[in-house]
Design an enzyme around this catalytic site. Structure first.
Site, PDB file in Angstrom:
ATOM      1  N   GLY B 148       0.615  -1.270  -0.427  1.00 42.60           N
ATOM      2  CA  GLY B 148      -0.648  -0.258   0.092  1.00 42.60           C
ATOM      3  C   GLY B 148       1.190   1.029   0.009  1.00 42.60           C
ATOM      4  O   GLY B 148       1.771   1.022   0.510  1.00 42.60           O
ATOM      5  N   CYS B 149       0.487   2.008  -0.515  1.00 41.84           N
ATOM      6  CA  CYS B 149       1.159   3.502  -0.578  1.00 41.84           C
ATOM      7  C   CYS B 149       1.518   4.401   1.526  1.00 41.84           C
ATOM      8  O   CYS B 149       2.519   4.606   0.635  1.00 41.84           O
ATOM      9  CB  CYS B 149       0.207   4.521  -0.837  1.00 41.84           C
ATOM     10  SG  CYS B 149      -1.281   4.882  -0.271  1.00 41.84           S
ATOM     11  N   PHE B 150       0.651   3.828   1.818  1.00 42.06           N
ATOM     12  CA  PHE B 150       0.864   4.172   3.771  1.00 42.06           C
ATOM     13  C   PHE B 150       2.583   3.105   3.824  1.00 42.06           C
ATOM     14  O   PHE B 150       2.977   3.965   4.432  1.00 42.06           O
ATOM     15  CB  PHE B 150       0.252   4.385   3.390  1.00 42.06           C
ATOM     16  CG  PHE B 150      -0.995   5.303   3.506  1.00 42.06           C
ATOM     17  CD1 PHE B 150      -0.338   7.013   3.820  1.00 42.06           C
ATOM     18  CD2 PHE B 150      -2.559   5.527   3.441  1.00 42.06           C
ATOM     19  CE1 PHE B 150      -1.652   7.716   3.621  1.00 42.06           C
ATOM     20  CE2 PHE B 150      -2.800   6.486   3.417  1.00 42.06           C
ATOM     21  CZ  PHE B 150      -2.662   8.016   3.053  1.00 42.06           C
ATOM     22  N   ALA B 153       5.878   4.298   2.010  1.00 37.36           N
ATOM     23  CA  ALA B 153       6.593   5.352   2.840  1.00 37.36           C
ATOM     24  C   ALA B 153       6.992   4.677   3.888  1.00 37.36           C
ATOM     25  O   ALA B 153       7.691   5.058   4.788  1.00 37.36           O
ATOM     26  CB  ALA B 153       6.055   6.452   2.552  1.00 37.36           C
ATOM     27  N   GLU B 229       2.754  11.958  -1.003  1.00 35.47           N
ATOM     28  CA  GLU B 229       1.902  11.498   0.711  1.00 35.47           C
ATOM     29  C   GLU B 229       3.216  11.526   1.315  1.00 35.47           C
ATOM     30  O   GLU B 229       4.725  11.532   1.130  1.00 35.47           O
ATOM     31  CB  GLU B 229       1.865   9.958   0.160  1.00 35.47           C
ATOM     32  CG  GLU B 229       1.492   9.233   1.235  1.00 35.47           C
ATOM     33  CD  GLU B 229       1.130   7.947   0.880  1.00 35.47           C
ATOM     34  OE1 GLU B 229       0.175   7.383  -0.307  1.00 35.47           O
ATOM     35  OE2 GLU B 229       1.633   7.146   1.444  1.00 35.47           O
TER      36      GLU B 229
END
Lengths: 318, 318, 318, 318
Positions: B148-150, B153, B229
């Site tokens: 996932g994107c979160f 990061a 993000e």
């Protein structure tokens, strides 16, 4: 007058209706008696629009349950408004209609641009609700057809002139497209974009032409702001544009003829229209900036209501 | 290998799938063989996304008509992806899956956060597709579950550390919410707003916890940008954070450990992740900025594909 | 030719110069040999513009220390560019100049709009750098004057037509105003605003008139986006506009004549210009969308350089 | 009281001072007697801020020419405010100071974070102007130090709790950075960006710690909106957070404890603070949203003035 007038806002879950409800709710004279919504009945308006802080529950519309109201602001889609306006009119309720249903005096033009007109017999009753042009008639009217946002700006800009070769290039924020979530209103479609729409077919064109009495070329563009609208009007004219505008609007409380081109921030969340003219011989450019939801719709509705009830025209709007 | 590998992108009408299609389309090694969409079959992708300029028609998905593809990027919603991944896997097609279906190694955790797992037997086949952590396993994998994107990061920011009292405050652009037009993605809802969402329930939390091995408190916030993000990670640690990060990422082509806090513009439309650490005794703050659609999704998928096909890891991504 | 050509970008700390540096840095044929800046000499370009990822130090400009360069892109302010162009020209360096100094063929018109011309004798040497109009001359030129961003869009939109009563309404993002921090470029001035500027005095007007050969009325408007520009051109004409545009641009690699009005997102961060025409009898509206920093400035400079060095026109630009 | 009180706003050309001038100008009780500016003396305020519509000329500050004022709002930079506050205080003028000069009760802490204090003897006279905490003292005060915008939100969120491991992640719009045109406030720097600043050094940290009595980790982030601020506060606590907040703010006119996480649009252009709490055992997250220019600065100043003059606390603010 002691006790004010009771007002209902029908279709209060949309952007324009919700703002109208807020303006009535805080108005010194009018009382907000009821708000209705087909899609959101049962919810409190401040759930949908916290920043308006109107702590009233939306009802489903039922004319018999509206109670004894003196006036209504109708914020329904085109075609759906007319039957409700007719029903209220029959009961003696004064109506300000935000839809296009009673703006065009020619039924055929309406039907060519919208739908079959549900109540053509009422068109003659309705007054076009641009106070700066029709103040006296509005004061006597029982139905007022609030102008479209682009016609408001364009007619204020060009109404005082005699001009031809009229080109109106409009730029507007996204609230003008309404609350419906569509590909067009998706943040990612709008952000970092500038996009024309309704080219050659925008239904505000005949409305502008009706008021100006000349053919116009009109294009609207969507830009990434929430509220605000600028029309840049290119015309050819023999008039002294600046002088005519200053004369026309010398006593107007909401029209500001200014020395430099206005930005829409100058009029954000106000009922003001700010106008600037540039001229070089027969070529002239007139700019008019408004907030599309305020002077372009909801606060102009309240300005009309003030006139219809003999109130100071600026009451609740400064 | 001489002639490249043929790749299909399934679910190419969404934001992530469309970008994956563009990246494959311009890739020196991979050939874009097919793109599919359930909602937009028959339309050309450049109608939906002109700026990607992929002149290919979207097909309805039919595994038997996909032709002889070597790999697929699957951009389906959670739950819908697994059956397609299974079907392709059975046919010997290498798969990079953008959904959550194969990210969580514990089926119960998956099912508590998503839906009943359609193919739990394949979870053990799948490798978590964060190249900076699992490069070798990815190179050998037949199924890669793109993070996932979160988590991308957050795990890049905190993975090299031993930390506790972990708080992750994430801010993201609207493309992360997908192409669906909803009240949440309406321009007027997002513009001039900062809004938390998924508080206490965001499904990326267990994914981050799986990779970090410690409990985390995670909140995401929506801000008015389209892509980008930032995670701000507050931890307590005995490590020398900066030193550990620099050591961990010294040879990484896409990770930049920098001297000042990054803005998301620094990595816009790139596969880079930019990291900065601040420390005062046991308290440390680690910032990581990515483009949620690129390193957070679609370009990381291509980075994984590069590894799976023995290509230079940066090919097509600089 | 085997080893490419060495290029310097002078004035690389501004928005346009920095992008030109990035495009040359990644170009398959050209080598980025030097970048200069008066205000930021000594700093690395990727400090100022991380997202461009050009890891080169800005030098103060000194023509004797530039080394053996084959070409230069000069991104200096108007008036300051001409002396540098002259100096480079004398040394046999091919120059693409981004300023207005060599765009206007008539010195008096230049001096009425800008400053006293420092090198009027070189005007005849320079070719107006719009490849779609002057491709062959550009290929032979030693000085190319890259068009202004508005003239690029307007001349591409209207160049193929015979028209009069020409009104050009332009909308642009803030990068066009340059990197200087002023009240005009302050976020709070721009955000939620739409604002006309340069009304009746914009210096791109004579440039457009030179190319079109007819008088034009031109107004630019600032809208809250970073990059992108749309011109909406209202004309009267006897031509079949769509047919003429399609014919003119049938073989152009960067011009897209499309069926619906373009948004600037369609061409964001590309060298493309997207054009659409609407016509009703003699009235026609032509829309052209470009990225003001790309096709409007820096990538068009590279397109010109490609031509000047006999390279494929699209090299490094797709 | 019959005739109201005369108020001057010093430093009225900045964002906060200008808004304070507008609020006083429209206030039912206070009269706006004078506005001053060092940089813009001689200009009308509505030239700088048309949307505030305050038609008054800015004077240079001269205490002897201010006339007989009862109160002043001082919107000067830190360090420059204290001498003016002292001068006014000596003349018996009640002062609300928007700077940090009298917020910190400990001189050493002030001087470690700002400059040498020009008037340390007045610190004991000043009351910290957060009405929800110091209402009674404010009513009796002659100098009120209006809190910083971040401390306002953070102390309202956490003040009622006993908590530790306090992390405060703040996001704010650009107006908080002031009217100065800098690289940081340039539209192109802010647009499509999310950027941390003041990491580990933000001067609001000691102010928050003074009020909360515990150490806090605080980071501010700039996001592309003009006005609005959200603090996301992560704490560990044994309290029932929601219950404590509801109890503390049950009678507060401007504090709204709500069921869902607030967005900053909910409080835009209002004096409201909207608070939401989430809790899972000892872990709690408290969100507070304000408008940084209103409750965070200028309207809170008016709320304080209302108290100092025995007026209804909400007068002129609803």
């Amino acid at each position: 007058m002691t006790s004010g007038a009771d007002v209902a806002v029908l279709g209060a879950s949309g952007f324009a209706g919700a703002l109208a409800a807020r303006l009535i709710d805080r108005h010194p004279f009018f009382e907000l008696e009821a708000i209705t919504s087909r899609s959101d009945a049962g919810r409190r308006l401040d759930e949908l629009y916290p920043h308006h802080r109107v702590e009233m529950v939306l009802d489903a519309y039922d004319v018999d349950e509206l109670g004894a109201i003196d006036a209504a602001i109708v914020a329904y889609p085109h075609g759906a408004a007319a039957p409700v306006v007719a029903e209220l009119h029959e009961r003696g309720v004064k109506v300000v209609d935000l839809s296009a249903d009673f703006r065009l005096r020619d039924v055929a033009t309406y039907e060519a641009n919208y739908v079959e007109h549900p109540h053509p017999e009422l068109i003659a009753e309705a007054v076009y609700g641009l106070p700066e042009r029709y103040r006296d008639a509005i004061a006597r009217a029982s139905i007022v057809a609030c102008p479209g946002c682009f016609p408001t700006a364009a007619v204020l800009a060009l109404g005082p002139l005699s001009a031809d070769h009229v080109v109106i290039d409009a730029k507007t924020g996204v609230s003008g497209a309404g609350r419906a979530a569509t590909e067009k209103t998706h943040f990612v479609s709008v952000d970092e974009n500038i996009k024309p729409y309704g080219v050659g077919t925008h239904r505000h064109t005949p409305e502008i032409e009706q008021e100006l009495g000349v053919p116009v070329t009109f294009v609207a563009h969507l830009v990434p702001i929430d509220q605000g609208e600028l029309v840049t009007c290119y015309v050819e004219t023999d008039d002294d544009v600046r002088a005519l505008l200053e004369e026309a609007y010398a006593d107007e409380p909401f029209i500001e003829v200014v020395d430099t081109p206005p930005g829409v921030r100058d009029v954000r969340e106000t009922n003001f229209c700010r106008i600037h003219a540039w001229q070089d011989g027969r070529r002239a450019i007139v700019f008019a900036a408004i907030d599309n939801l305020w002077k372009g719709t909801a606060s102009q509705a309240v300005q009309n209501l003030n006139l219809m009830f003999g109130r100071p025209e600026t009451e609740g709007l400064l």
